[in-house]
Write an enzyme that holds these catalytic residues in place. Structure first.
Site, PDB file in Angstrom:
ATOM      1  N   HIS A  17      -2.375  12.996  -6.868  1.00 48.85           N
ATOM      2  CA  HIS A  17      -2.446  13.809  -5.611  1.00 48.85           C
ATOM      3  C   HIS A  17      -3.088  15.190  -5.909  1.00 48.85           C
ATOM      4  CE1 HIS A  17       1.484  11.651  -4.789  1.00 48.85           C
ATOM      5  NE2 HIS A  17       0.748  11.234  -3.949  1.00 48.85           N
ATOM      6  N   LYS A  41      11.962   6.362   5.468  1.00 44.57           N
ATOM      7  CA  LYS A  41      11.923   6.356   4.335  1.00 44.57           C
ATOM      8  C   LYS A  41      13.461   7.278   3.642  1.00 44.57           C
ATOM      9  CE  LYS A  41       7.682   5.770   1.668  1.00 44.57           C
ATOM     10  NZ  LYS A  41       6.730   6.523   0.860  1.00 44.57           N
ATOM     11  N   ARG A  91      -7.108   4.626  -4.138  1.00 47.56           N
ATOM     12  CA  ARG A  91      -7.019   3.954  -5.459  1.00 47.56           C
ATOM     13  C   ARG A  91      -7.762   2.529  -5.346  1.00 47.56           C
ATOM     14  NH1 ARG A  91      -0.770   5.429  -5.511  1.00 47.56           N
ATOM     15  NH2 ARG A  91      -1.319   5.158  -3.492  1.00 47.56           N
ATOM     16  N   SER A 129       3.597   7.720  -6.945  1.00 48.91           N
ATOM     17  CA  SER A 129       4.772   8.272  -7.103  1.00 48.91           C
ATOM     18  C   SER A 129       5.912   7.267  -7.532  1.00 48.91           C
ATOM     19  CB  SER A 129       5.425   8.857  -5.892  1.00 48.91           C
ATOM     20  OG  SER A 129       4.400  10.144  -5.343  1.00 48.91           O
TER      21      SER A 129
HETATM   22  P1  ADP Z   1       2.468   7.338  -2.953  1.00 52.66           P
HETATM   23  O1  ADP Z   1       1.584   6.145  -2.566  1.00 52.66           O
HETATM   24  O2  ADP Z   1       1.965   7.658  -4.199  1.00 52.66           O
HETATM   25  O3  ADP Z   1       3.721   7.375  -2.402  1.00 52.66           O
HETATM   26  P2  ADP Z   1       1.538   9.181  -0.872  1.00 52.66           P
HETATM   27  O4  ADP Z   1       1.925   8.631   0.435  1.00 52.66           O
HETATM   28  O5  ADP Z   1       2.382  10.484  -1.371  1.00 52.66           O
HETATM   29  O6  ADP Z   1       1.606   8.268  -1.967  1.00 52.66           O
HETATM   30  O7  ADP Z   1       0.138   9.586  -0.841  1.00 52.66           O
HETATM   31  C1  ADP Z   1      -0.580  10.493  -0.078  1.00 52.66           C
HETATM   32  C2  ADP Z   1      -2.236   9.967  -0.197  1.00 52.66           C
HETATM   33  O8  ADP Z   1      -2.559  10.307  -1.531  1.00 52.66           O
HETATM   34  C3  ADP Z   1      -2.766   8.751   0.220  1.00 52.66           C
HETATM   35  O9  ADP Z   1      -3.828   8.715   0.893  1.00 52.66           O
HETATM   36  C4  ADP Z   1      -2.645   7.934  -1.191  1.00 52.66           C
HETATM   37  O10 ADP Z   1      -3.733   7.012  -1.140  1.00 52.66           O
HETATM   38  C5  ADP Z   1      -3.130   9.052  -2.016  1.00 52.66           C
HETATM   39  N1  ADP Z   1      -2.854   8.808  -3.372  1.00 52.66           N
HETATM   40  C6  ADP Z   1      -1.693   8.811  -4.194  1.00 52.66           C
HETATM   41  N2  ADP Z   1      -1.796   8.334  -5.374  1.00 52.66           N
HETATM   42  C7  ADP Z   1      -2.882   8.753  -5.776  1.00 52.66           C
HETATM   43  C8  ADP Z   1      -3.816   8.671  -6.879  1.00 52.66           C
HETATM   44  N3  ADP Z   1      -3.349   8.334  -8.146  1.00 52.66           N
HETATM   45  N4  ADP Z   1      -5.226   8.749  -6.611  1.00 52.66           N
HETATM   46  C9  ADP Z   1      -5.924   8.947  -5.689  1.00 52.66           C
HETATM   47  N5  ADP Z   1      -4.827   9.340  -4.505  1.00 52.66           N
HETATM   48  C10 ADP Z   1      -3.866   9.138  -4.321  1.00 52.66           C
END
Ligand code: ADP
Length: 160
Positions: A17, A41, A91, A129
């Site tokens: 992130h 969630k 990703r 996460s």
């Molecule tokens: P998670 O899937 O880890 O619970 P979030 O809902 O917090 O993720 O994700 C918010 C945004 O950050 C989404 O667009 C997700 O694709 C992106 N994201 C999460 N992890 C990564 C990563 N390792 N690299 C790039 N983007 C990421």
């Protein structure tokens, strides 16, 4: 002025992130990183306030980043704060289907709101996460996955 919003669960914020935040902040005038208060969630590890504080801590050095939270539709929140762009990280291909669907749905609800996808840096390709929490739960080494400032907070959740 380009104002962008980067929405997500951030439960907790990972280096993946943070990498997206740093890269997006260079492209826009203002980046609002916003924690989604998701009613579906209920199994979150951190409260919304804890996640906001973690994000504030790890982005403290980036001048044009602001941290907030929102409930309800992203398009409504984007209108409220006057953001024209949504930032999402991509990703592996598995992200593509749902991210594409979300981007097109948001566009049908608010045609002026554009989604910018930023591809992950290769070292964070498989970082999420949920993976991080699983590793931490079993005492694995999470040092390369999470900002140093919040590492202990994550480990404490599983040891206290
Ligand atoms: P998670 O899937 O880890 O619970 P979030 O809902 O917090 O993720 O994700 C918010 C945004 O950050 C989404 O667009 C997700 O694709 C992106 N994201 C999460 N992890 C990564 C990563 N390792 N690299 C790039 N983007 C990421």
């Amino acid at each position: 002025m380009i104002k962008a919003i980067y929405p997500g669960s951030f439960d907790p914020v990972t280096n993946g992130h943070l990498d997206i935040i740093k890269r997006a902040a260079k492209l826009v005038d203002k980046l609002v990183v916003s924690v989604l208060e998701n009613p579906h969630k209920s199994s979150s590890l951190f409260t919304i306030e804890e996640r906001i504080n973690q994000l504030k801590l790890v982005t403290a050095g980036i001048k044009n980043v602001e941290v907030s939270s929102f409930k309800g539709l992203l398009v409504d929140y984007a209108k409220q704060i006057d953001a024209q762009v949504v930032i999402r990280g991509l990703r592996a291909v598995t992200d593509f289907e749902s991210e594409f669907q979300m981007a097109l749905t948001n566009r049908s609800l608010m045609p002026d709101l554009e989604t910018f996808f930023i591809p992950t840096s290769v070292e964070y390709l498989y970082l999420s996460s949920s993976t991080l929490k699983e590793i931490a739960m079993f005492g694995g080494n999470i040092c390369s996955m999470i900002p140093c400032e919040i590492k202990q907070e994550v480990l404490d959740k599983f040891t206290k």
